[in-house]
Design a protein around this motif. Structure first.
Motif, PDB file in Angstrom:
ATOM      1  N   GLY A  76       0.822  -1.072  -0.121  1.00 43.08           N
ATOM      2  CA  GLY A  76      -0.010   0.074  -0.161  1.00 43.08           C
ATOM      3  C   GLY A  76       0.712   1.228   0.014  1.00 43.08           C
ATOM      4  O   GLY A  76       1.835   1.373  -0.460  1.00 43.08           O
ATOM      5  N   TRP A  77       0.279   2.176   0.592  1.00 40.81           N
ATOM      6  CA  TRP A  77       0.704   3.572   0.506  1.00 40.81           C
ATOM      7  C   TRP A  77       1.571   3.881   1.590  1.00 40.81           C
ATOM      8  O   TRP A  77       1.543   3.277   2.770  1.00 40.81           O
ATOM      9  CB  TRP A  77      -0.423   4.584   0.366  1.00 40.81           C
ATOM     10  N   PRO A  78       2.656   5.029   1.532  1.00 41.67           N
ATOM     11  CA  PRO A  78       3.300   5.288   2.690  1.00 41.67           C
ATOM     12  C   PRO A  78       2.414   5.625   3.879  1.00 41.67           C
ATOM     13  O   PRO A  78       1.309   6.233   3.879  1.00 41.67           O
ATOM     14  CB  PRO A  78       4.155   6.311   2.263  1.00 41.67           C
ATOM     15  N   LEU A  79       2.726   5.376   5.156  1.00 38.36           N
ATOM     16  CA  LEU A  79       2.174   5.588   6.336  1.00 38.36           C
ATOM     17  C   LEU A  79       0.640   4.710   6.234  1.00 38.36           C
ATOM     18  O   LEU A  79       0.500   4.023   7.342  1.00 38.36           O
ATOM     19  CB  LEU A  79       1.841   7.094   6.558  1.00 38.36           C
ATOM     20  N   ILE A  80      -0.174   5.077   5.538  1.00 36.73           N
ATOM     21  CA  ILE A  80      -1.607   4.379   5.778  1.00 36.73           C
ATOM     22  C   ILE A  80      -1.411   2.864   5.113  1.00 36.73           C
ATOM     23  O   ILE A  80      -2.411   2.144   5.721  1.00 36.73           O
ATOM     24  CB  ILE A  80      -2.572   5.133   5.190  1.00 36.73           C
ATOM     25  N   GLY A  81      -0.443   2.458   4.442  1.00 35.81           N
ATOM     26  CA  GLY A  81      -0.426   1.098   4.070  1.00 35.81           C
ATOM     27  C   GLY A  81      -1.678   0.710   3.146  1.00 35.81           C
ATOM     28  O   GLY A  81      -2.259   1.329   2.344  1.00 35.81           O
ATOM     29  N   ASN A  82      -2.271  -0.420   3.759  1.00 35.28           N
ATOM     30  CA  ASN A  82      -3.299  -1.067   3.200  1.00 35.28           C
ATOM     31  C   ASN A  82      -4.479  -0.547   3.803  1.00 35.28           C
ATOM     32  O   ASN A  82      -5.877  -1.146   3.628  1.00 35.28           O
ATOM     33  CB  ASN A  82      -3.413  -2.680   3.183  1.00 35.28           C
ATOM     34  N   MET A  83      -4.513   0.303   4.820  1.00 33.73           N
ATOM     35  CA  MET A  83      -5.732   0.677   5.730  1.00 33.73           C
ATOM     36  C   MET A  83      -7.048   1.260   4.789  1.00 33.73           C
ATOM     37  O   MET A  83      -8.186   0.929   5.357  1.00 33.73           O
ATOM     38  CB  MET A  83      -5.291   1.714   6.635  1.00 33.73           C
ATOM     39  N   TRP A  84      -6.577   1.853   3.838  1.00 34.40           N
ATOM     40  CA  TRP A  84      -7.518   2.347   2.747  1.00 34.40           C
ATOM     41  C   TRP A  84      -8.568   1.246   2.345  1.00 34.40           C
ATOM     42  O   TRP A  84      -9.777   1.353   2.377  1.00 34.40           O
ATOM     43  CB  TRP A  84      -7.037   2.996   1.664  1.00 34.40           C
ATOM     44  N   SER A  85      -7.835   0.352   1.811  1.00 36.00           N
ATOM     45  CA  SER A  85      -8.756  -0.767   1.138  1.00 36.00           C
ATOM     46  C   SER A  85      -9.512  -1.367   2.365  1.00 36.00           C
ATOM     47  O   SER A  85     -10.406  -1.958   2.167  1.00 36.00           O
ATOM     48  CB  SER A  85      -7.932  -1.568   0.387  1.00 36.00           C
ATOM     49  N   PHE A  86      -8.667  -1.865   3.391  1.00 43.38           N
ATOM     50  CA  PHE A  86      -9.437  -2.223   4.585  1.00 43.38           C
ATOM     51  C   PHE A  86     -10.496  -1.379   4.995  1.00 43.38           C
ATOM     52  O   PHE A  86     -11.717  -1.936   5.058  1.00 43.38           O
ATOM     53  CB  PHE A  86      -8.392  -2.371   5.665  1.00 43.38           C
ATOM     54  N   LEU A  87     -10.367  -0.240   5.185  1.00 41.51           N
ATOM     55  CA  LEU A  87     -11.463   0.590   5.712  1.00 41.51           C
ATOM     56  C   LEU A  87     -12.757   0.750   4.591  1.00 41.51           C
ATOM     57  O   LEU A  87     -13.816   0.832   5.136  1.00 41.51           O
ATOM     58  CB  LEU A  87     -11.050   2.105   6.136  1.00 41.51           C
ATOM     59  N   ILE A  88     -12.306   0.959   3.317  1.00 37.43           N
ATOM     60  CA  ILE A  88     -13.213   0.785   2.368  1.00 37.43           C
ATOM     61  C   ILE A  88     -14.070  -0.242   2.275  1.00 37.43           C
ATOM     62  O   ILE A  88     -15.312  -0.115   2.390  1.00 37.43           O
ATOM     63  CB  ILE A  88     -12.699   1.215   1.087  1.00 37.43           C
ATOM     64  N   ALA A  89     -13.559  -1.537   2.317  1.00 37.57           N
ATOM     65  CA  ALA A  89     -14.013  -2.727   2.333  1.00 37.57           C
ATOM     66  C   ALA A  89     -15.124  -2.959   3.637  1.00 37.57           C
ATOM     67  O   ALA A  89     -16.251  -3.094   3.583  1.00 37.57           O
ATOM     68  CB  ALA A  89     -13.319  -3.973   2.158  1.00 37.57           C
ATOM     69  N   PHE A  90     -14.811  -2.530   4.793  1.00 32.17           N
ATOM     70  CA  PHE A  90     -15.451  -2.623   5.960  1.00 32.17           C
ATOM     71  C   PHE A  90     -16.432  -1.747   6.241  1.00 32.17           C
ATOM     72  O   PHE A  90     -17.322  -2.022   6.958  1.00 32.17           O
ATOM     73  CB  PHE A  90     -14.335  -2.915   7.158  1.00 32.17           C
ATOM     74  N   LYS A  91     -16.188  -0.365   5.744  1.00 28.44           N
ATOM     75  CA  LYS A  91     -17.154   0.609   6.043  1.00 28.44           C
ATOM     76  C   LYS A  91     -18.090   0.841   5.103  1.00 28.44           C
ATOM     77  O   LYS A  91     -19.249   1.156   5.205  1.00 28.44           O
ATOM     78  CB  LYS A  91     -16.398   1.856   6.405  1.00 28.44           C
ATOM     79  N   TYR A  92     -17.611   0.647   3.773  1.00 26.17           N
ATOM     80  CA  TYR A  92     -18.422   1.116   2.707  1.00 26.17           C
ATOM     81  C   TYR A  92     -18.774  -0.015   1.707  1.00 26.17           C
ATOM     82  O   TYR A  92     -19.513   0.162   0.676  1.00 26.17           O
ATOM     83  CB  TYR A  92     -18.105   2.272   1.911  1.00 26.17           C
TER      84      TYR A  92
END
Ligand code: HEM
Length: 507
Positions: free
Chosen positions: A59-75
């Motif tokens: 993933g991206w610097p600092l946030i890593g894969n958290m975007w994909s994780f949050l998008i999948a789990f929240k939206y």
């Protein structure tokens, strides 16, 4: 003229096209650099080991894969987080990623999860520092080896086994019966999940602290909500942030528990028999090799147990009730089983007998299916103590390992049509052994699993016989973080059935 003009325009056009190419090329290069930075930073310094890392994307610097994780789990669809990895990198069941601020390996195949959970030599607890800080440095969440084993032995025995559980059962029945009676009497919409949490909180408080804290129940409950919110938040210790609030809640909880310990020490010897003693009393009495537990140990252990022991049971109880309401044929089957149990009960008995739980074969399938379909603990966290090779892939020393229970429970290879609630999949020879991890595995297997199940069975017994759940917003969207929860906390009315048949007396 036209040609000159045209020629000039073509010249400008060429410049614009060139600029566009530079911009697009530059953006692609920046995108590529950013997208590779994490991977480059964490992977390239591993030396030769980098070539045997599992597939994946950091993933991206600092946030890593958290975007994909949050998008999948929240939206979106929470299970797309893992199924997308399988689609991109193959069904290896082991992927590299960057999660919750650490380079991580996610494992999703049952055998791999088991390997990690059973190997205390090469893996230790991997919760972030903030979790250990909130749970207390002497709670055994962060301990490993002998010290973990010792504290587990001291604390797991009093909440397990026939003797302890049958004693707690009396109190669980009392709280369940009285609470259901009151909920039905209100005759107005209630947030069912919140009400069930109150029940499980009362039960766990009673087991650990007796009736001493009854007057403080509301304060304790509120502080636990704040503590829990902080456990899942970023560790930012600044006013306004959840972690800051959680640390303050922890301080208040410690103060309350310290007052209980002080009061008990002041009273010196209590006259309670061994079986009447609550967990705090038992922990204060412990003496091994002439060493007693100090106040900090007692308080941190109790604080951790109280936290682990109420929210998870409440979610499981709420979901089992809701699933049954949504599946009338399962509801009728479960109800018939409870009526059958009542018919076989001696007339001298007024309520559910502990040993009758063994007869609830269908209900046990309902509960297992609920625990699978909801997977209350999405994953657990370990850290590699050394480089570990699993299935030909290296897990580098110091990297986190996320044992993704939900991935196992929602994999169609393990459970066909995994999103369906289907208790009959638990009939003999129908399910794949070794693919069920609701309470973990190994030395950290949940010590409260039997107690949690006892609470759920008892609640469902009385509920099925005498009550009906009427959700006010059927089909309301589910949120998945931190636990799967109906968006409205299951706003519903609880109705007492006119055919009420449990033959209990209000206690
Ligand atoms: C349906 C309810 C519950 C579920 C789904 C659940 C799930 C789990 C899981 C998956 C673990 C293992 C974590 C790991 O491997 O790192 C765990 C650990 C734990 N659970 Fe539960 N739990 C439940 C109820 C309870 C109750 C009622 C209690 C307390 C009486 C409790 C106390 C604990 C403690 C203290 C640990 C940490 C064990 C250790 O680190 O050695 N849990 N739970």
């Amino acid at each position: 003229m036209n040609d000159v003009f045209h020629g000039r325009q073509t010249g400008i056009g060429r410049h614009v096209t060139g600029l566009k190419t530079v911009l697009v090329g530059g953006s692609v290069a920046i995108y590529w650099l950013l997208k590779s930075a994490n991977q480059w930073y964490y992977v390239s310094r591993l030396g030769r080991e980098q070539y045997s890392l599992p597939p994946g994307d950091m993933g991206w610097p600092l946030i890593g894969n958290m975007w994909s994780f949050l998008i999948a789990f929240k939206y979106g669809d929470p299970d797309s987080f893992i199924s997308n990895m399988a689609a991109r990198f193959g069904r290896t069941g082991i992927y590299k990623a960057y999660m919750f601020g650490s380079p991580s390996i996610i494992v999703t195949l049952p055998e791999t999860c088991k390997q990690v959970l059973m190997d205390d030599e090469r893996f230790k607890s991997g919760w972030p520092k903030s979790t250990n800080e909130l749970m207390g440095r002497k709670s055994f969440l962060g301990f490993a080896g002998e010290e973990h084993k010792r504290l587990r032995r001291l604390t797991a025995a009093p909440i397990n086994g026939h003797k302890a559980l049958s004693m707690y059962h009396e109190y669980i029945k009392e709280v369940t019966i009285n609470s259901l009676d009151e909920l039905a009497k209100t005759n107005r919409p209630i947030e069912f999940l919140i009400e069930v949490k109150k029940i499980t909180f009362k039960i766990i408080m009673h087991i650990f602290l007796g009736s001493e804290v009854d007057p403080m129940m509301k304060t304790l409950e509120e502080e636990y909500v704040n503590l829990n919110n902080g456990l899942r938040a970023m560790a930012i210790n600044l006013p306004g942030f959840a972690f800051y609030k959680a640390l303050k809640a922890r301080k208040k909880l410690v103060k309350i528990l310290q007052a209980v310990v002080d009061g008990r020490r002041a009273r010196k010897s209590s006259n309670l028999s061994e079986t009447q003693k609550d967990m705090m009393e038992l922990l204060m009495d412990v003496e091994e090799n002439s060493r007693k537990l100090d106040d900090e140990e007692i308080i941190d252990i109790i604080l951790m147990y109280l936290n682990a022991g109420h929210e998870s049971s409440a979610h499981a109880t709420m979901w089992a009730t809701l699933f049954l309401q949504q599946h009338p044929e399962c509801l009728q089957k479960a109800k018939r089983e409870q009526e059958e149990i009542i018919r076989g009960r001696p007339s001298t008995e007024k309520g559910l007998i502990y040993k009758e739980i063994k007869q609830m074969e269908y209900l046990s399938k309902v509960i297992d299916e609920t625990l699978r379909a909801v997977t209350i603990s999405l994953f657990t966290c370990r850290e590699a103590k050394t480089d570990v090779s699993i299935n030909g892939y290296t897990i580098p020393q110091g990297w986190k390992v996320l044992v993704w229970f939900r991935g196992v429970h929602m994999d169609p290879e393990n459970y066909p049509n995994p999103k369906d609630f289907n208790p009959s999949r638990w009939e003999e020879n129908k399910y794949k052994a070794g693919t069920f991890f609701p309470f973990g595995r190994g030395t950290r297997l949940c010590p409260g699993s039997d107690l949690a199940k006892l609470e759920i069975y008892t609640f469902l017994h009385y509920f099925l016989l005498d009550y009906e759940l009427e959700p006010l917003n059927p089909g309301t969207a589910v949120t998945y973080l931190p636990h799967s929860t109906p968006g409205d906390n299951c706003l519903a009315k609880i109705k007492k059935l006119s055919t009420s048949s449990s033959s209990y007396k209000k206690v």
